[in-house]
Design an enzyme around this catalytic site. Structure first.
Site, mmCIF file in Angstrom:
data_model
loop_
_atom_site.group_PDB
_atom_site.id
_atom_site.type_symbol
_atom_site.label_atom_id
_atom_site.label_comp_id
_atom_site.label_asym_id
_atom_site.label_seq_id
_atom_site.Cartn_x
_atom_site.Cartn_y
_atom_site.Cartn_z
ATOM 1 N N CYS A 90 16.178 19.921 34.611
ATOM 2 C CA CYS A 90 16.960 20.026 35.682
ATOM 3 C C CYS A 90 17.204 18.949 36.820
ATOM 4 O O CYS A 90 16.779 17.556 36.420
ATOM 5 C CB CYS A 90 16.017 21.374 36.505
ATOM 6 S SG CYS A 90 14.615 20.422 37.509
ATOM 7 N N ASP A 505 -5.527 -33.265 24.536
ATOM 8 C CA ASP A 505 -6.062 -32.570 24.326
ATOM 9 C C ASP A 505 -6.623 -32.794 23.226
ATOM 10 O O ASP A 505 -6.399 -34.117 22.751
ATOM 11 C CB ASP A 505 -5.035 -31.189 24.259
ATOM 12 C CG ASP A 505 -6.374 -29.816 22.928
ATOM 13 O OD1 ASP A 505 -7.100 -29.804 23.173
ATOM 14 O OD2 ASP A 505 -5.840 -29.696 21.728
ATOM 15 N N ASP A 696 -1.001 -29.116 21.549
ATOM 16 C CA ASP A 696 -0.488 -28.791 20.589
ATOM 17 C C ASP A 696 -0.256 -26.955 20.364
ATOM 18 O O ASP A 696 0.333 -27.365 19.378
ATOM 19 C CB ASP A 696 -0.685 -29.444 19.104
ATOM 20 C CG ASP A 696 -2.189 -28.963 19.065
ATOM 21 O OD1 ASP A 696 -3.102 -28.868 19.638
ATOM 22 O OD2 ASP A 696 -2.530 -28.223 17.537
#
Length: 813
Positions: A90, A505, A696
């Site tokens: 509604c 890294d 990487d």
């Protein structure tokens, strides 16, 4: 726009994506506008991704900040999202849905439609996601889900528009330039034009072509520059628009109303206006290409999370959208699939590749009670997991947030040309106006005054200034590509030349990222080849990376068949080979067996950073095989070359300290930071001062984005590459030294260009204004001013082209 509430400070954080950003003067003005809003504690504007990061409290609001930026000419972008909503019956339901949506951060408007069961939301771009909005509506008692739609690539569209405009302007300007400038350089051409079509017809043709350029491709400068001028905050667009319009207007008067000008000053400078537009567009195009796509890294990280998951409820599996899953749900994970969310294993066992999180090359065994992370890759086993964190709470989502925050951080160094332009533009305009005024008071008439004023504006046109940086970047990055180095963002050239340290890294960066057998140590009475044959026979059925290393080492050997293969995750595997029980695995699998003299050998392998794989036959130790990730051949040379350049190296890795120390000793790195997770890598990089970081993996993406310069190994993941400023295409660590050397050479070239670009203005603007005339000196005409402008551009281009001969580091004797 992103909004959240940091509890520690009570201030809100807001990110707005802006339009109209073209140079550093825009950055400075946008920051000043934001800082002037009451309640703003900090405002940082980034030209790279056209965003503003703001920390604020009351009385400031997101709407007030966006409104202030809009008034300044840098409006925040909006976007529209559509949700499907079930359960509305509604009008009161639609009203409730709208109220829930309007209460979410950054939502401007919300409209729910009962007929088609959809809700349309207008919000500041990036303020929220369709998934987050759907969850809010679902919590309110409705079943909501995002309706997926591919958003247009705005950056790609802008690049295509620049390229199109540059081509159109170039084609239209070519005949103007050839006829007018060619006539000055080649008198025969000038006489030929005069005796064929006639000078007046030539000028009219130039007028038409130049007018098309200014009204078409050059319109972008007027659309942005004129409003900025009206606001009293002129930028580079303002100077381009005023300079080109002045040249066009003066030439138009000379063409159609020559009587208004002194007889000796009746000349046209349409080629100056047209060439200015062409060269500035080319410069903008180069800058746009060099800037790169900042959002690509975020998109790459988001793609790691599956869109659906298999929800298990009452023994029935149902594939559902990931956005609808709530904590506590039981999910089924098949072999080889990505784990959809963070959670805990409730049944089954497998080995999970967590390289995207830890950088560790070897999969981690998972069994009941172990935690798993969304985005990691399941191995060969099947598992059931219970979701514990969803949405923005997952590890992957937090990594995305770290990358986004690092990319939006304010860089300490802005482009020098834009900083100077911030003050240069209004000064030049004031000098031009003052020149006209002085000539009107002291000179013979309006014509001479206009000539002097136009000369000042034309000679001060920022053509060379606009090209000084992007042309050097283009040539420098082109040469870098030949050396295996890709600069994704032009700003990295400047930042890389000023770094003081390089962080690496380990896995896949300094090492090959592919485990290999380094040692085969048989027990007394056994032979090397026999040990490899037996181990390879068992490992032929295994999916473990160590198994692959052993199989590669035994490729040339005859491998017997194994029967009754069984694997124990985290321990090893066993099988019957030639009627004998052969076991291959870790020390845990050999509990109770006497290693004998090989115990010392295994300890030595561990101290050297190698993983010992034990082999037992019929309950007796037959030998030990050392497996390690080999160092790349050029890693040591790269570290030594960086040290020669005055840049110490550090290693920041998720691997174990013993392995990291062994690799560091082998390649000459003493500064080791081991066992570091993605968030910790960002912290370690931030402690290094002005530093570059080389990585990487997906786990490296936050550190790559947080570093002053992120350098990705091209053989690594797409996410690492997209998060980085520089990519080593060949995966050779020596490329880092090449990148640094080339960045330093390019920055010297840029400084030379800038000294010329601004130096000739400082020297010739007074001459153009006529300061030498009272002393018997020359009056610089607009034609000569245009020639000086053109020569300055030629100088910049020629100087930049010298970078094509920059030598590679490896080519030095």
């Amino acid at each position: 726009m992103t909004v959240h509430q940091p509890h520690a400070t009570g201030l809100k954080s807001l990110r707005l994506h802006l339009e109209g950003m073209s140079c550093a003067s825009c950055v400075a003005r946008a920051e000043r506008v934001l800082a002037a809003v009451p309640g703003v504690a900090e405002a940082r504007v980034s030209l790279a991704d056209e965003s503003a990061d703001i920390r604020y409290g009351g009385p400031a609001t997101a709407e007030a900040l966006a409104e202030a930026l809009g008034r300044a000419g840098y409006p925040a972008r909006r976007e529209k999202l559509v949700l499907s909503v079930e359960g509305m019956t509604c009008a009161s339901c639609t009203g409730r849905v709208e109220r829930v949506l309007k209460a979410q951060p950054g939502v401007i408007e919300a409209s729910a439609n009962l007929a088609n069961r959809r809700a349309q939301v207008t919000l500041w771009e990036g303020a929220s996601t369709a998934a987050a909005l759907a969850q809010a509506v679902t919590r309110a008692g409705f079943a909501a889900a995002p309706m997926r739609a591919e958003a247009p690539d705005r950056r790609a569209e802008d690049l295509r528009g620049l390229r199109r405009d540059a081509w159109i302007a170039g084609l239209l300007a070519l005949p103007v330039f050839l006829v007018e400038m060619g006539g000055h350089l080649i008198p025969a051409l000038h006489h030929w034009v005069a005796h064929t079509i006639g000078t007046q017809t030539s000028w009219i043709a130039q007028f038409l072509l130049t007018s098309l350029i200014l009204a078409g491709p050059g319109r972008r400068f007027f659309v942005k520059g004129v409003p900025a001028l009206v606001r009293g905050a002129p930028d580079m667009n303002s100077l381009v628009s005023v300079g080109t319009f002045a040249a066009w207007a003066f030439s138009t008067v000379a063409t159609f109303a020559p009587g208004l000008l002194p007889e000796g000053s009746r000349a046209v400078y349409f080629e100056a206006a047209s060439v200015i537009v062409v060269l500035i567009l080319i410069g903008r195009l180069m800058e746009a290409r060099a800037r790169g796509q900042a959002g690509a890294a975020i998109a790459g990280l988001i793609r790691l999370q599956p869109r659906t998951a298999r929800l298990s409820r009452d023994g029935i599996e149902t594939e559902v959208p990931i956005e609808t899953i709530t904590p506590g749900a039981i999910l089924q994970i098949r072999p080889g699939e990505r784990i959809p969310l963070d959670g805990v294993v409730v049944s089954g066992q497998s080995a999970v590749d967590e390289a995207m999180l830890t950088g560790e090359a070897l999969p981690v065994a998972k069994a009941e009670g172990d935690e798993v992370t969304g985005g990691t890759v399941n191995g060969t086993g099947a598992m059931a997991m219970q979701a514990t964190r969803v949405g923005a709470d997952t590890v992957l989502a937090r990594i995305v947030a770290m990358v986004e925050e690092a990319q939006g951080a304010k860089l300490p160094v802005q482009a020098l040309v834009d900083r100077i332009t911030l003050r240069f533009v209004p000064v030049v305009m004031a000098v031009a106006a003052l020149t006209v005024l002085v000539w009107l008071v002291l000179g013979p008439g309006l014509g001479e005054a206009l000539v002097a004023g136009v000369s000042v504006l034309i000679i001060a046109c920022p053509c060379a200034m606009g090209l000084a940086t992007p042309v050097s970047i283009m040539v420098g990055t082109g040469r870098a590509a030949e050396l295996g180095v890709l600069f994704r963002k032009g700003e990295a050239l400047q930042r890389l030349s000023e770094i003081e340290r390089v962080g690496f890294d380990k896995t896949g960066t300094l090492t090959e990222g592919r485990p290999q057998v380094t040692d085969v140590l048989p027990a007394e009475g056994r032979e090397t080849q026999e040990l490899l044959r037996l181990a390879a026979a068992v490992e032929a059925r295994s999916e473990h990376p160590l198994a692959g290393a052993i199989l590669r080492a035994a490729e040339a050997l005859d491998r017997p068949e194994a029967q009754g293969f069984a694997a124990t995750p985290g321990h090893g595997a066993e099988a019957m080979v030639g009627g004998q029980c052969v076991r291959v695995g870790s020390a845990r699998m050999m509990e109770g067996l006497d290693p004998g003299p090989l115990a010392g050998a295994a300890s030595r392998l561990e101290a050297e950073g190698r993983t010992p794989a034990w082999v037992a036959v019929e309950g007796r130790i037959a030998g030990v095989i050392g497996v390690a990730d080999r160092v790349k051949p050029t890693s040591r040379a790269a570290v030594a070359e960086l040290a020669r350049m005055g840049l110490p190296s550090a290693m920041v890795t998720g691997d174990a300290p013993g392995v990291a120390r062994a690799i560091g000793q082998e390649i000459g790195i003493d500064d080791i930071h081991a066992g570091i997770l993605p968030g910790g890598k960002v912290a370690e990089v931030s402690k290094m001062g002005r530093a570059a970081f080389v990585g990487d993996g997906i786990n490296d993406a936050p550190a790559l984005a947080a570093a002053d310069v992120g350098i990705a190994i091209g053989t690594g993941t797409d996410v690492a590459i997209e998060a980085a400023d520089v990519v080593l295409m060949s995966g050779d660590p020596l490329g880092v030294a090449n990148a640094v050397a080339l960045s330093r050479r390019t920055m010297r070239n840029i400084r030379q260009n800038l000294v010329w670009a601004f130096g000739y203005n400082v020297a010739l603007i007074p001459v153009a204004a006529g300061v030498l005339v009272p002393f018997g000196g020359p009056q610089l005409s607009p034609m000569l001013a245009a020639g000086a402008m053109a020569f300055s551009s030629v100088f910049v281009l020629t100087n930049a082209l010298r970078l094509r001969r920059a030598p590679a580091v490896g080519a030095r004797p």
